[in-house]
Design a protein around this motif. Structure first.
Motif, PDB file in Angstrom:
ATOM      1  N   LYS A   1      50.698 -60.439 -31.387  1.00  0.00           N
ATOM      2  CA  LYS A   1      49.917 -61.627 -31.014  1.00  0.00           C
ATOM      3  C   LYS A   1      48.631 -61.690 -31.836  1.00  0.00           C
TER       4      LYS A   1
ATOM      5  N   LYS B   1      47.383 -64.514 -34.496  1.00  0.00           N
ATOM      6  CA  LYS B   1      46.049 -65.120 -34.399  1.00  0.00           C
ATOM      7  C   LYS B   1      45.328 -65.054 -35.740  1.00  0.00           C
TER       8      LYS B   1
ATOM      9  N   THR C   1      51.912 -58.799 -19.213  1.00  0.00           N
ATOM     10  CA  THR C   1      52.419 -60.029 -19.824  1.00  0.00           C
ATOM     11  C   THR C   1      53.939 -59.982 -19.905  1.00  0.00           C
TER      12      THR C   1
ATOM     13  N   GLN D   1      56.395 -65.756 -20.728  1.00  0.00           N
ATOM     14  CA  GLN D   1      55.022 -66.265 -20.677  1.00  0.00           C
ATOM     15  C   GLN D   1      54.397 -66.205 -22.076  1.00  0.00           C
ATOM     16  N   LEU D   2      54.605 -65.093 -22.757  1.00  0.00           N
ATOM     17  CA  LEU D   2      54.082 -64.916 -24.107  1.00  0.00           C
ATOM     18  C   LEU D   2      54.711 -65.920 -25.071  1.00  0.00           C
TER      19      LEU D   2
ATOM     20  N   GLU E   1      52.953 -69.189 -24.656  1.00  0.00           N
ATOM     21  CA  GLU E   1      51.603 -69.100 -25.214  1.00  0.00           C
ATOM     22  C   GLU E   1      51.627 -69.118 -26.748  1.00  0.00           C
ATOM     23  N   LEU E   2      52.524 -68.346 -27.350  1.00  0.00           N
ATOM     24  CA  LEU E   2      52.596 -68.288 -28.819  1.00  0.00           C
ATOM     25  C   LEU E   2      53.069 -69.615 -29.399  1.00  0.00           C
TER      26      LEU E   2
ATOM     27  N   LYS F   1      52.545 -72.556 -28.136  1.00  0.00           N
ATOM     28  CA  LYS F   1      51.437 -73.503 -27.990  1.00  0.00           C
ATOM     29  C   LYS F   1      50.311 -73.215 -28.985  1.00  0.00           C
ATOM     30  N   ASN F   2      49.931 -71.933 -29.113  1.00  0.00           N
ATOM     31  CA  ASN F   2      48.768 -71.570 -29.920  1.00  0.00           C
ATOM     32  C   ASN F   2      49.051 -71.441 -31.418  1.00  0.00           C
TER      33      ASN F   2
END
Length: 149
Positions: A79, A83, A107, A111-112, A115-116, A118-119
């Protein structure tokens, strides 16, 4: 020629991924990095050499050697790599290859995944569950690689 970077610290998993790529994609060059720091450095400097990164989510901070123990385990190092790729505007596609449904910090992979997605929508291409006991992951990974390349 296409090139894939494998970021993984588990030697047996690296061997299986390498064997898979040699069998299904023999024309693709493969490079390997075994820790968060070595992978981040390679990606920052040479990202334009790679068409795809197969990224483990949890790994050691440093490469393990006679002089180095590997540092602290990083449960969500993948992650953090995504980033850093986002912050540096590195466009290379990434597939997370993981053996875990849940990580040390609680986590969950689903869920991860949300999140990944989306981000990091320009990089993150999804995840594959890897298993040493069966080869089901290979068919899915083959399909995903064909979509990207």
């Amino acid at each position: 020629m296409n090139k894939i970077l494998i970021v993984e610290d588990n030697e047996k998993k690296i061997e299986k991924l390498r064997d898979f790529l040699n069998e299904y994609f023999p024309q693709i060059a493969v490079e390997e990095k075994r820790s968060y720091n070595s992978a981040l450095k390679e990606i920052a400097i040479n990202y334009d050499n790679y068409d795809l990164i197969l990224l483990d989510m949890s790994m050691q901070t440093y490469d393990i050697s006679n002089e180095e123990s590997g540092g602290e385990p990083e449960p969500l190092a993948g992650k953090n790599i995504l980033k850093q790729m986002y912050l540096r505007e590195i466009p290379t596609k990434v597939i997370v290859v993981t053996m875990y449904e849940n990580y040390i910090d609680g986590t969950k992979i689903k869920q991860l995944d949300i999140e990944l997605s989306k981000n990091f929508p320009d990089n993150y291409y999804g995840y594959i569950f890897f298993s040493h006991s069966n080869f089901d992951w290979a068919k899915k990974l083959e399909q995903e690689i064909k979509k990207i390349l």
